[in-house]
Design an enzyme around this catalytic site. Structure first.
Site, PDB file in Angstrom:
ATOM      1  N   MET A 141     -25.696 -58.557  -1.712  1.00 27.04           N
ATOM      2  CA  MET A 141     -26.086 -57.191  -2.456  1.00 27.04           C
ATOM      3  C   MET A 141     -27.356 -57.298  -2.792  1.00 27.04           C
ATOM      4  O   MET A 141     -27.911 -56.169  -2.736  1.00 27.04           O
ATOM      5  CB  MET A 141     -25.090 -57.353  -3.677  1.00 27.04           C
ATOM      6  CG  MET A 141     -23.485 -57.395  -3.779  1.00 27.04           C
ATOM      7  SD  MET A 141     -22.898 -55.955  -2.930  1.00 27.04           S
ATOM      8  CE  MET A 141     -22.645 -54.742  -4.183  1.00 27.04           C
TER       9      MET A 141
ATOM     10  N   VAL B  19     -22.390 -66.180  -2.585  1.00 24.95           N
ATOM     11  CA  VAL B  19     -22.753 -65.527  -1.438  1.00 24.95           C
ATOM     12  C   VAL B  19     -22.672 -63.966  -1.656  1.00 24.95           C
ATOM     13  O   VAL B  19     -23.759 -63.393  -1.267  1.00 24.95           O
ATOM     14  CB  VAL B  19     -22.117 -65.834  -0.256  1.00 24.95           C
ATOM     15  CG1 VAL B  19     -22.446 -64.942   1.100  1.00 24.95           C
ATOM     16  CG2 VAL B  19     -21.737 -67.310   0.107  1.00 24.95           C
ATOM     17  N   CYS B  20     -21.855 -63.244  -2.400  1.00 23.54           N
ATOM     18  CA  CYS B  20     -21.577 -62.063  -2.437  1.00 23.54           C
ATOM     19  C   CYS B  20     -23.073 -61.453  -3.408  1.00 23.54           C
ATOM     20  O   CYS B  20     -23.810 -60.526  -3.074  1.00 23.54           O
ATOM     21  CB  CYS B  20     -20.721 -61.494  -3.183  1.00 23.54           C
ATOM     22  SG  CYS B  20     -19.050 -61.861  -2.443  1.00 23.54           S
ATOM     23  N   THR B  21     -23.493 -62.246  -4.175  1.00 25.20           N
ATOM     24  CA  THR B  21     -24.732 -61.779  -5.002  1.00 25.20           C
ATOM     25  C   THR B  21     -25.738 -61.897  -4.078  1.00 25.20           C
ATOM     26  O   THR B  21     -26.803 -60.994  -4.176  1.00 25.20           O
ATOM     27  CB  THR B  21     -24.864 -62.887  -6.136  1.00 25.20           C
ATOM     28  OG1 THR B  21     -23.555 -62.664  -6.997  1.00 25.20           O
ATOM     29  CG2 THR B  21     -25.894 -62.396  -7.002  1.00 25.20           C
TER      30      THR B  21
END
Length: 222
Positions: A50, A45-47
């Site tokens: 970002m 999810v972070c990727t």
């Protein structure tokens, strides 16, 4: 969760980042900044988040708003992760904003960005998906707090920033109603009398006809 919240001054931390040493107050400067946390590098999810933020970077730049990510890994990890982030975005947007390093996880605690329910393999609490909009006075103007399992909506972040900037431009005399978007009418603050409103808003305003007849819901173009 107790800790940093709206109206509080952001701690003036100095941390390593992908752009070198950064002191938060210096980075915010005389404008606005968005500080947003991620549970860890190389996580799904972070990727996506970002990459999405990189795609919106120019929109925030137009508004004079700086971006500042933070993740609990070191700078070298961040730099390797950046390659994945840019690749996921199809190579359309370079990641131009810095990512702070916080391997000791002290900064996320001071910034109130800890998820009490999500822990790593060692049982240590992970960062939440927290986001603070910080103003020129270095105080938190708005915060979003999501669990690690829920990705953020960048359209809503941008809309919320536009709302903050609109209110600030008019000295807090207006607010934005539900589902407001730039270009739509704002509402006049209750503390502004009709007489004051006519002076402040020569374009005029419309008052909603409600059963109470108190005339408190007034819309004006801003």
């Amino acid at each position: 969760m107790p800790g940093l919240t709206i109206g509080d001054t952001v701690p003036n931390l100095e941390l390593d980042s992908t752009h070198g040493k950064i002191r938060i107050h210096d980075y915010v400067g005389d404008g606005y900044a968005i500080i947003f946390s991620h549970p860890a590098d190389f996580t799904p999810v972070c990727t996506t988040e970002m990459a999405a933020m990189a795609g919106y970077a120019k929109e925030f730049e137009k508004r004079g708003v700086k971006l500042l990510g933070i993740s609990c890994d070191d700078v070298e990890s961040h730099r390797e992760w950046t390659k994945d982030i840019e690749a996921y975005g199809g190579g359309k947007h370079k990641l131009t904003y810095p990512i702070l390093a916080d391997p000791g996880r002290d900064a996320i605690r001071q910034l109130n960005m800890v998820d009490p329910d999500e822990k790593d393999a060692k049982g240590v609490s992970l960062p939440s998906r927290a986001l603070h909009v910080v103003g020129p006075d270095k105080a938190v103007k708005l915060s979003f707090l999501y669990p690690a399992t829920t990705g953020r909506n960048m359209d809503e972040v941008l809309r919320a920033v536009d709302s903050l900037l609109t209110a600030a431009k008019h000295g807090g005399k207006v607010a934005t109603p539900a589902n407001w978007k730039p270009g739509e009418c704002a509402v006049i603050a209750p503390g502004v009398s009709d007489e004051e409103a006519r002076k402040m808003f020569p374009q005029g305003f419309e008052t909603a006809d409600l059963p109470c007849k108190k005339g408190y819901l007034r819309f004006t173009k801003v």
